[in-house]
Design a protein around this motif. Structure first.
Motif, PDB file in Angstrom:
ATOM      1  N   LEU A 127      67.589  46.433  78.952  1.00 33.37           N
ATOM      2  CA  LEU A 127      66.653  45.476  79.540  1.00 33.37           C
ATOM      3  C   LEU A 127      65.238  45.680  78.997  1.00 33.37           C
ATOM      4  O   LEU A 127      64.556  44.726  78.605  1.00 33.37           O
ATOM      5  N   TYR A 128      64.807  46.925  78.986  1.00 33.45           N
ATOM      6  CA  TYR A 128      63.453  47.218  78.508  1.00 33.45           C
ATOM      7  C   TYR A 128      63.319  46.914  77.016  1.00 33.45           C
ATOM      8  O   TYR A 128      62.334  46.311  76.581  1.00 33.45           O
ATOM      9  N   GLU A 129      64.316  47.314  76.243  1.00 37.59           N
ATOM     10  CA  GLU A 129      64.270  47.086  74.804  1.00 37.59           C
ATOM     11  C   GLU A 129      64.223  45.598  74.486  1.00 37.59           C
ATOM     12  O   GLU A 129      63.482  45.158  73.601  1.00 37.59           O
ATOM     13  N   ARG A 130      64.987  44.789  75.224  1.00 37.70           N
ATOM     14  CA  ARG A 130      64.991  43.346  74.964  1.00 37.70           C
ATOM     15  C   ARG A 130      63.651  42.718  75.345  1.00 37.70           C
ATOM     16  O   ARG A 130      63.177  41.814  74.662  1.00 37.70           O
ATOM     17  N   LEU A 131      63.039  43.194  76.406  1.00 37.95           N
ATOM     18  CA  LEU A 131      61.721  42.683  76.795  1.00 37.95           C
ATOM     19  C   LEU A 131      60.699  42.974  75.698  1.00 37.95           C
ATOM     20  O   LEU A 131      59.891  42.100  75.326  1.00 37.95           O
ATOM     21  N   ILE A 132      60.727  44.179  75.150  1.00 37.17           N
ATOM     22  CA  ILE A 132      59.812  44.548  74.067  1.00 37.17           C
ATOM     23  C   ILE A 132      60.100  43.737  72.807  1.00 37.17           C
ATOM     24  O   ILE A 132      59.171  43.262  72.129  1.00 37.17           O
ATOM     25  N   GLU A 271      69.257  35.394  78.862  1.00 38.65           N
ATOM     26  CA  GLU A 271      69.830  34.423  77.935  1.00 38.65           C
ATOM     27  C   GLU A 271      68.759  33.876  76.977  1.00 38.65           C
ATOM     28  O   GLU A 271      68.991  33.758  75.765  1.00 38.65           O
ATOM     29  N   PHE A 272      67.587  33.561  77.521  1.00 37.71           N
ATOM     30  CA  PHE A 272      66.506  33.035  76.687  1.00 37.71           C
ATOM     31  C   PHE A 272      66.054  34.078  75.672  1.00 37.71           C
ATOM     32  O   PHE A 272      65.873  33.792  74.489  1.00 37.71           O
ATOM     33  N   PHE A 273      65.899  35.314  76.137  1.00 37.18           N
ATOM     34  CA  PHE A 273      65.469  36.388  75.238  1.00 37.18           C
ATOM     35  C   PHE A 273      66.475  36.594  74.110  1.00 37.18           C
ATOM     36  O   PHE A 273      66.110  36.692  72.940  1.00 37.18           O
ATOM     37  N   ARG A 274      67.755  36.664  74.467  1.00 36.93           N
ATOM     38  CA  ARG A 274      68.785  36.968  73.468  1.00 36.93           C
ATOM     39  C   ARG A 274      68.826  35.906  72.360  1.00 36.93           C
ATOM     40  O   ARG A 274      68.863  36.233  71.175  1.00 36.93           O
ATOM     41  N   GLU A 275      68.823  34.643  72.763  1.00 31.00           N
ATOM     42  CA  GLU A 275      68.911  33.566  71.768  1.00 31.00           C
ATOM     43  C   GLU A 275      67.671  33.517  70.887  1.00 31.00           C
ATOM     44  O   GLU A 275      67.775  33.352  69.663  1.00 31.00           O
TER      45      GLU A 275
END
Length: 315
Positions: A127-132, A271-275
């Motif tokens: 979660l943290y890594e994807r936010l960064i 979902e928004f972050f991943r795409e």
């Protein structure tokens, strides 16, 4: 994509190979004993670990995953399932899928197979890594492809702030401890529950496939991931929100704390972050023609998504 060696496949399958053709970024092999899907792994050590976990799960009674044959180092071979990829918009399929996932989680608790060597990359780390990662993408919007750059310029900050607020709320909950505890006691998770990793056979039975990302971790991550995808697919309607967790909990009830953490996870725009990250970093499987329309759909859903999260807090 290197084609598998016919002789080696015959040695593993104990059957003459008639044909080898590309299939869904893998290979389809036709033999005298039937059809098989062949996938080359990038992680031999992980494959060997998963083969042990797979055996243990079957001994405990979970069989809703195709049986594996392998050379133990490069190739994963499973029977071809006559059927179709699952749809997260068909309730009859979704209900069965959620109950199979709950069975997978129940059977996969406190396994005996030791974890893989190396540091664990657990749910709260991801979660943290994807936010960064998403923040870094936002700093590069002028250099992205025009359509993606314009979309993120207009809406990216809103989603980033949604994610940061969700992360801050998660810091007040024991998610980190739960992740470590479930890793320590060896609770299995799939960690890639896209609809294409479920097959529905001709009898309507769901099969869970593709365990390359599986690991010991908090099972809440699986529940959150699949529920968020299903609810997004169905526009976060009251009916779907009410039925999704009820189907899972029919097999594996959740504690009040688990529900509280899950509710908070729903407010994280994964979902928004991943795409967006996938497109910006040109990752395999992400294309403008497919991902941008999905991002636009998530933007259109944002207001309803946030309203629905408030309404489902009773979970």
């Amino acid at each position: 994509m290197k084609e598998p060696c016919q002789y080696q496949m015959e040695q593993i399958l104990h059957s003459a190979v008639r044909n080898i053709t590309p299939y869904r970024k893998n290979w389809l092999i036709e033999t005298e004993a039937g059809k098989w899907v062949v996938k080359r792994t990038r992680f031999p050590a992980r494959l060997r670990w998963w083969l042990k976990v797979d055996q243990e799960l079957r001994l405990r009674g979970f069989t809703a995953m195709p049986p594996i044959r392998s050379d133990g180092s490069r190739w994963i071979i499973t029977p071809f399932i006559e059927g179709k990829t699952a749809s997260y918009s068909r309730w009859q399929e979704v209900e069965k899928i959620l109950q199979v996932l709950a069975q997978f989680h129940l059977v996969g608790q406190r396994l005996h197979t030791p974890p893989e060597k190396g540091a664990a990359f657990l749910l709260y780390h991801r979660l943290y890594e994807r936010l960064i990662q998403f923040y870094r993408v936002l700093t590069k919007t002028p250099f992205l492809e025009k359509e993606l750059g314009e979309l993120l310029e207009s809406h990216g900050q809103d989603f980033y702030l949604d994610g940061r607020r969700a992360w801050q709320r998660l810091q007040s909950l024991p998610l980190q401890k739960i992740c470590h505890d479930e890793w320590f006691v060896r609770n299995i998770t799939h960690r890639d529950l896209a609809s294409h990793n479920w097959m529905i056979d001709e009898g309507g039975n769901p099969w869970l496939i593709d365990f390359e990302t599986a690991s010991y971790d908090s099972q809440l991550g699986d529940i959150w991931q699949i529920s968020a995808r299903i609810l997004s697919e169905n526009n976060w309607t009251d009916e779907w929100c009410h039925r999704v967790l009820m189907s899972y909990e029919y097999v594996r009830p959740l504690s009040p704390l688990e529900k509280k953490i899950l509710y908070t996870l729903f407010s994280y725009p994964n979902e928004f972050f991943r795409e967006a990250i996938g497109l910006a970093e040109r990752k395999r499987g992400y294309e403008i023609k497919h991902s941008v329309p999905y991002l636009k759909k998530l933007i259109e859903q944002r207001e309803n998504w946030q309203k629905q999260i408030k309404r489902i807090s009773y979970w």
